[in-house]
Design a protein around this motif. Structure first.
Motif, PDB file in Angstrom:
ATOM      1  N   SER A 175      43.954  33.988  37.391  1.00 21.40           N
ATOM      2  CA  SER A 175      44.450  34.553  38.651  1.00 21.40           C
ATOM      3  C   SER A 175      44.965  33.481  39.600  1.00 21.40           C
ATOM      4  O   SER A 175      45.481  33.800  40.676  1.00 21.40           O
ATOM      5  CB  SER A 175      43.337  35.347  39.335  1.00 21.40           C
ATOM      6  OG  SER A 175      42.320  34.483  39.806  1.00 21.40           O
ATOM      7  N   ASN A 176      44.822  32.221  39.211  1.00 23.84           N
ATOM      8  CA  ASN A 176      45.337  31.094  39.992  1.00 23.84           C
ATOM      9  C   ASN A 176      44.788  31.106  41.416  1.00 23.84           C
ATOM     10  O   ASN A 176      45.536  30.973  42.388  1.00 23.84           O
ATOM     11  CB  ASN A 176      46.872  31.110  40.014  1.00 23.84           C
ATOM     12  CG  ASN A 176      47.462  29.809  40.529  1.00 23.84           C
ATOM     13  OD1 ASN A 176      46.855  28.748  40.394  1.00 23.84           O
ATOM     14  ND2 ASN A 176      48.652  29.884  41.129  1.00 23.84           N
ATOM     15  N   VAL A 177      43.468  31.277  41.540  1.00 23.58           N
ATOM     16  CA  VAL A 177      42.854  31.277  42.857  1.00 23.58           C
ATOM     17  C   VAL A 177      42.995  29.903  43.504  1.00 23.58           C
ATOM     18  O   VAL A 177      42.864  28.872  42.840  1.00 23.58           O
ATOM     19  CB  VAL A 177      41.372  31.711  42.772  1.00 23.58           C
ATOM     20  CG1 VAL A 177      40.536  30.749  41.927  1.00 23.58           C
ATOM     21  CG2 VAL A 177      40.781  31.891  44.157  1.00 23.58           C
ATOM     22  N   ARG A 178      43.286  29.901  44.805  1.00 28.68           N
ATOM     23  CA  ARG A 178      43.534  28.653  45.528  1.00 28.68           C
ATOM     24  C   ARG A 178      42.704  28.599  46.808  1.00 28.68           C
ATOM     25  O   ARG A 178      42.406  29.649  47.397  1.00 28.68           O
ATOM     26  CB  ARG A 178      45.021  28.540  45.885  1.00 28.68           C
ATOM     27  CG  ARG A 178      45.953  28.499  44.688  1.00 28.68           C
ATOM     28  CD  ARG A 178      47.401  28.433  45.137  1.00 28.68           C
ATOM     29  NE  ARG A 178      47.837  29.675  45.759  1.00 28.68           N
ATOM     30  CZ  ARG A 178      48.454  30.649  45.095  1.00 28.68           C
ATOM     31  NH1 ARG A 178      48.691  30.531  43.803  1.00 28.68           N
ATOM     32  NH2 ARG A 178      48.837  31.740  45.739  1.00 28.68           N
ATOM     33  N   PRO A 179      42.362  27.397  47.266  1.00 25.80           N
ATOM     34  CA  PRO A 179      41.666  27.277  48.557  1.00 25.80           C
ATOM     35  C   PRO A 179      42.486  27.953  49.652  1.00 25.80           C
ATOM     36  O   PRO A 179      43.717  27.809  49.706  1.00 25.80           O
ATOM     37  CB  PRO A 179      41.586  25.762  48.777  1.00 25.80           C
ATOM     38  CG  PRO A 179      41.639  25.178  47.399  1.00 25.80           C
ATOM     39  CD  PRO A 179      42.558  26.074  46.620  1.00 25.80           C
ATOM     40  N   GLY A 180      41.807  28.701  50.512  1.00 25.60           N
ATOM     41  CA  GLY A 180      42.500  29.396  51.584  1.00 25.60           C
ATOM     42  C   GLY A 180      42.944  30.798  51.234  1.00 25.60           C
ATOM     43  O   GLY A 180      43.375  31.550  52.116  1.00 25.60           O
ATOM     44  N   ASP A 181      42.847  31.188  49.952  1.00 26.88           N
ATOM     45  CA  ASP A 181      43.202  32.555  49.562  1.00 26.88           C
ATOM     46  C   ASP A 181      42.282  33.557  50.262  1.00 26.88           C
ATOM     47  O   ASP A 181      41.089  33.310  50.440  1.00 26.88           O
ATOM     48  CB  ASP A 181      43.089  32.738  48.047  1.00 26.88           C
ATOM     49  CG  ASP A 181      44.348  32.341  47.298  1.00 26.88           C
ATOM     50  OD1 ASP A 181      45.351  31.986  47.944  1.00 26.88           O
ATOM     51  OD2 ASP A 181      44.314  32.380  46.049  1.00 26.88           O
ATOM     52  N   HIS A 182      42.859  34.694  50.615  1.00 26.01           N
ATOM     53  CA  HIS A 182      42.106  35.823  51.171  1.00 26.01           C
ATOM     54  C   HIS A 182      41.844  36.769  50.010  1.00 26.01           C
ATOM     55  O   HIS A 182      42.785  37.306  49.415  1.00 26.01           O
ATOM     56  CB  HIS A 182      42.949  36.483  52.260  1.00 26.01           C
ATOM     57  CG  HIS A 182      42.267  37.607  52.973  1.00 26.01           C
ATOM     58  ND1 HIS A 182      40.949  37.566  53.377  1.00 26.01           N
ATOM     59  CD2 HIS A 182      42.741  38.824  53.366  1.00 26.01           C
ATOM     60  CE1 HIS A 182      40.647  38.691  53.993  1.00 26.01           C
ATOM     61  NE2 HIS A 182      41.700  39.477  53.995  1.00 26.01           N
ATOM     62  N   VAL A 196      31.083  32.276  44.053  1.00 26.51           N
ATOM     63  CA  VAL A 196      31.915  31.294  43.348  1.00 26.51           C
ATOM     64  C   VAL A 196      33.267  31.161  44.037  1.00 26.51           C
ATOM     65  O   VAL A 196      33.755  30.047  44.280  1.00 26.51           O
ATOM     66  CB  VAL A 196      32.090  31.694  41.865  1.00 26.51           C
ATOM     67  CG1 VAL A 196      33.150  30.834  41.188  1.00 26.51           C
ATOM     68  CG2 VAL A 196      30.760  31.564  41.121  1.00 26.51           C
ATOM     69  N   LEU A 197      33.880  32.291  44.369  1.00 30.06           N
ATOM     70  CA  LEU A 197      35.182  32.252  45.037  1.00 30.06           C
ATOM     71  C   LEU A 197      35.086  31.544  46.391  1.00 30.06           C
ATOM     72  O   LEU A 197      35.958  30.749  46.754  1.00 30.06           O
ATOM     73  CB  LEU A 197      35.709  33.674  45.211  1.00 30.06           C
ATOM     74  CG  LEU A 197      36.334  34.288  43.963  1.00 30.06           C
ATOM     75  CD1 LEU A 197      36.364  35.804  44.053  1.00 30.06           C
ATOM     76  CD2 LEU A 197      37.740  33.732  43.756  1.00 30.06           C
ATOM     77  N   ALA A 198      34.025  31.835  47.149  1.00 39.42           N
ATOM     78  CA  ALA A 198      33.857  31.184  48.443  1.00 39.42           C
ATOM     79  C   ALA A 198      33.730  29.676  48.283  1.00 39.42           C
ATOM     80  O   ALA A 198      34.254  28.910  49.098  1.00 39.42           O
ATOM     81  CB  ALA A 198      32.635  31.751  49.159  1.00 39.42           C
ATOM     82  N   HIS A 199      33.052  29.258  47.211  1.00 35.63           N
ATOM     83  CA  HIS A 199      32.864  27.820  46.987  1.00 35.63           C
ATOM     84  C   HIS A 199      34.180  27.136  46.630  1.00 35.63           C
ATOM     85  O   HIS A 199      34.320  25.930  46.835  1.00 35.63           O
ATOM     86  CB  HIS A 199      31.824  27.585  45.887  1.00 35.63           C
ATOM     87  CG  HIS A 199      31.208  26.222  45.933  1.00 35.63           C
ATOM     88  ND1 HIS A 199      31.855  25.089  45.463  1.00 35.63           N
ATOM     89  CD2 HIS A 199      30.009  25.790  46.410  1.00 35.63           C
ATOM     90  CE1 HIS A 199      31.081  24.044  45.634  1.00 35.63           C
ATOM     91  NE2 HIS A 199      29.955  24.434  46.204  1.00 35.63           N
ATOM     92  N   ALA A 255      42.959  44.063  54.601  1.00 39.78           N
ATOM     93  CA  ALA A 255      44.154  43.798  53.793  1.00 39.78           C
ATOM     94  C   ALA A 255      45.261  43.217  54.698  1.00 39.78           C
ATOM     95  O   ALA A 255      45.222  43.378  55.918  1.00 39.78           O
ATOM     96  CB  ALA A 255      44.613  45.094  53.141  1.00 39.78           C
ATOM     97  N   PRO A 256      46.277  42.559  54.109  1.00 41.84           N
ATOM     98  CA  PRO A 256      46.500  42.386  52.672  1.00 41.84           C
ATOM     99  C   PRO A 256      45.792  41.146  52.118  1.00 41.84           C
ATOM    100  O   PRO A 256      45.432  40.237  52.854  1.00 41.84           O
ATOM    101  CB  PRO A 256      48.019  42.224  52.584  1.00 41.84           C
ATOM    102  CG  PRO A 256      48.382  41.527  53.870  1.00 41.84           C
ATOM    103  CD  PRO A 256      47.432  42.097  54.905  1.00 41.84           C
ATOM    104  N   TYR A 257      45.640  41.142  50.787  1.00 37.52           N
ATOM    105  CA  TYR A 257      44.909  40.085  50.103  1.00 37.52           C
ATOM    106  C   TYR A 257      45.826  39.271  49.183  1.00 37.52           C
ATOM    107  O   TYR A 257      46.761  39.804  48.591  1.00 37.52           O
ATOM    108  CB  TYR A 257      43.778  40.685  49.258  1.00 37.52           C
ATOM    109  CG  TYR A 257      42.798  41.507  50.048  1.00 37.52           C
ATOM    110  CD1 TYR A 257      41.762  40.905  50.753  1.00 37.52           C
ATOM    111  CD2 TYR A 257      42.913  42.899  50.098  1.00 37.52           C
ATOM    112  CE1 TYR A 257      40.861  41.665  51.492  1.00 37.52           C
ATOM    113  CE2 TYR A 257      42.021  43.670  50.830  1.00 37.52           C
ATOM    114  CZ  TYR A 257      41.000  43.046  51.528  1.00 37.52           C
ATOM    115  OH  TYR A 257      40.116  43.800  52.257  1.00 37.52           O
ATOM    116  N   ASP A 258      45.472  37.991  49.041  1.00 34.10           N
ATOM    117  CA  ASP A 258      46.146  37.159  48.037  1.00 34.10           C
ATOM    118  C   ASP A 258      45.665  37.519  46.634  1.00 34.10           C
ATOM    119  O   ASP A 258      46.424  37.435  45.669  1.00 34.10           O
ATOM    120  CB  ASP A 258      45.846  35.674  48.286  1.00 34.10           C
ATOM    121  CG  ASP A 258      46.394  35.185  49.612  1.00 34.10           C
ATOM    122  OD1 ASP A 258      47.622  35.086  49.744  1.00 34.10           O
ATOM    123  OD2 ASP A 258      45.576  34.926  50.524  1.00 34.10           O
TER     124      ASP A 258
END
Length: 217
Positions: free
Chosen positions: A74-81, A95-98, A143-146
């Motif tokens: 999903s290519n999660v990145r720092p700062g993503d909502h 995990v996502l928060a970290h 919303a909206p979310y990354d």
């Protein structure tokens, strides 16, 4: 005596790295978040095994390898909502928060939500906002979310959730049950949620996302 730190290190080295998960912030997060906090104390020693860990009532923590590969895809990145749908006891949200994401964690089961609140507090996951409501509705208020992560499997396309994505947003889920199930990444294209498979996977089915029973003559 159960050594959680050693078990966590073995999980990352033996399950995550060997599955071609290379995102440094994701690896660091899975190394740092104490997964044993997100299961019942009686099964803490099972928290790092290569399999789903029961949370009761048909819910479970998704296999570490499935979560790791799905978040990498999903290519999660720092700062993503990020919205986590069906957060259970909150491990994936932690995990996502970290990784540096700002997370809204949605759960409809009151007991699981209470357990998530306690576990997230113990884990120091301050960037997670826990909300309660029906999973199929998502959480339009933020919303909206990354990224929208469905923390389990679905058998119907989550089309209604597509409206809660940013134009460049992604939705990640395991679609299907049994040997044909696939981890999917969806994007909204011309108002339609379009998915592509990224690997074979299996996960416990989320409430509200089962396929309707087939009509038999």
């Amino acid at each position: 005596m159960f050594d959680a730190a050693a078990a966590r290190r073995h999980m990352v080295d033996g399950q995550i790295r060997t599955a071609d998960v290379t995102n440094p912030s994701l690896i660091a997060a899975m190394q740092a978040v104490p997964r044993e906090l997100f299961v019942a104390p009686a099964v803490a020693a099972q928290a790092y095994r290569d399999g789903d860990v029961s949370l009761g009532e048909g819910r479970a923590l998704v296999r570490p390898i499935v979560l790791g590969k799905l978040l990498q895809g999903s290519n999660v990145r720092p700062g993503d909502h990020v919205l986590v749908v069906g957060c259970g006891t909150g491990y994936a949200a932690a995990v996502l928060a970290h990784t540096g994401a700002a997370v809204v964690a949605l759960e409809e089961d009151a007991d699981l939500a209470s357990r998530a609140e306690a576990a997230l507090a113990k884990a120091g996951s301050g960037q997670v906002t826990l909300v309660r409501g029906p999973l199929t509705a998502g959480w339009s208020a933020a919303a909206p979310y990354d990224l929208i992560l469905l923390d389990g499997a679905i058998e119907v396309a989550p089309g209604a959730l597509g409206a809660q994505l940013k134009p460049t947003g992604r939705l990640a889920a395991v679609f299907g049950r049994g040997p044909g199930a696939k981890a999917m990444i969806y994007r909204s294209i011309e108002g339609q949620l379009v998915g592509r498979p990224i690997f074979d996977a299996a996960a416990p089915l989320l409430p509200g996302f089962a396929a309707p029973p087939a009509f038999v003559f």
